[in-house]
Design a protein around this motif. Sequence first.
Motif, short mmCIF file in Angstrom:
data_model
loop_
_atom_site.label_atom_id
_atom_site.label_comp_id
_atom_site.label_asym_id
_atom_site.label_seq_id
_atom_site.Cartn_x
_atom_site.Cartn_y
_atom_site.Cartn_z
N SER A 57 0.79 -1.19 0.03
CA SER A 57 -0.02 0.09 0.08
C SER A 57 1.09 1.21 0.03
O SER A 57 0.54 2.30 -0.63
N HIS B 240 1.87 1.83 -3.70
CA HIS B 240 0.95 2.13 -4.44
C HIS B 240 0.74 3.62 -4.14
O HIS B 240 0.56 4.47 -5.22
N PHE B 241 0.73 3.91 -2.94
CA PHE B 241 0.58 5.65 -2.75
C PHE B 241 1.58 6.15 -3.51
O PHE B 241 1.39 7.22 -4.15
N TRP C 222 -3.42 5.91 -5.87
CA TRP C 222 -4.70 6.23 -5.21
C TRP C 222 -4.44 7.69 -4.99
O TRP C 222 -5.30 8.27 -3.87
N HIS D 37 -5.82 -0.39 -8.36
CA HIS D 37 -5.60 0.96 -8.67
C HIS D 37 -7.08 1.50 -8.74
O HIS D 37 -8.12 1.01 -9.25
N SER D 38 -7.01 2.75 -8.26
CA SER D 38 -8.47 3.74 -8.30
C SER D 38 -9.12 3.61 -9.83
O SER D 38 -8.12 3.75 -10.81
#
Length: 360
Positions: free
Chosen positions: A43, A46-47, A52, A280-281
Amino acid sequence: MPQIKAAVSHAHGAPLQVQTLTLRAPLMGEVEVTLKACAICHSDIHFAEGAWGGKLPAVYGHEAAGHVTRLGDGIRGLAIGDVVVVTLIRACGNCATCNSGKPVLCPAPAPHPGPLTAGDGTPVEAAMDSGAFAERVVVDQSQVVRLPDDMNLVAASLLACGVITGVGAVVNAAGLRAGQDVVVIGAGGVGLNAIQGARIAGARRIVAVDVTDDKLAIARDFGATDGVLASDDKPWRAAKKAMGKGADVVIVTVGAIPAYDTAAQYLAPGGKVIMVGMPHSGATSSYEPVRMAAAGQSMIGSKMGDIVIARDIPWLVDLYQQGRLKLDELISRTWPLDQINEAIADTKSGAAKRNVIVFD
């Protein structure tokens, strides 16, 4: 105010920069923790890559453990020197979600301004209410749990996210009963904890699904009874053969759309897909609602394993001390803060179970 070293993200996708920041004193209800260890979670990656969104500059990291070094007003049950795990789960304790036993869904906003600033006074985001890629953090008291004084803090850091997310997905979100069958898609850090959560909960068969034989071998070390390569043609057929039927529970621990598209194929009638991995968003999955409705199947989101940290982390610590929960075996390597970009690259390669940043 103290000066600390922290790994700062100034642009999504760019390497983190280790620099000096100012950390303000804890306010009412807050605690300062000097960290010993902070594990690297996907996470965080990913950020940092912008998957996100999020404010910049920012300090990521949310899977940490250390010692309490300062207390704000109104703190009860904690003292200077206490050994604690630091989580991202900030809960007010009074809202409808907290009162219903779901503190992971508490909507209470973090305080502003946050605790971090750069040398020129620019605010720096303590991402995920933690900012733990740093020597110290200031967090809400609801985010910490006291640990035994002799607890290994490198191992303890894993309890802040990966372990509780994986184990909690099985015992809390899925409500697994002894004797049921489980498929875990993805045998990474969270997946291995879902596997050992299923073992602890008394699953009959635990089938790991991953892309490499090496990952499947590691999954067996953590309690998987069977392994299936995700690259096989219709891998759910091999999984059902191993179980003799469909799965009662399928835990998806990877943020991959193909995994979500096929997860229901592993299910028995009445089975549940537990959604843990976060794509992913904007990414979307497809399935046939008519088939799931006719079979009485369901899809359930699981945020942080539906954990109540004051209840579940002490339980997990006890299991660890009994030798029934593997923590040390999850640690692939420890790294100093100055090598955090190398540690992140190693994590992204897929070779590591968990890399941990350690502080002097």
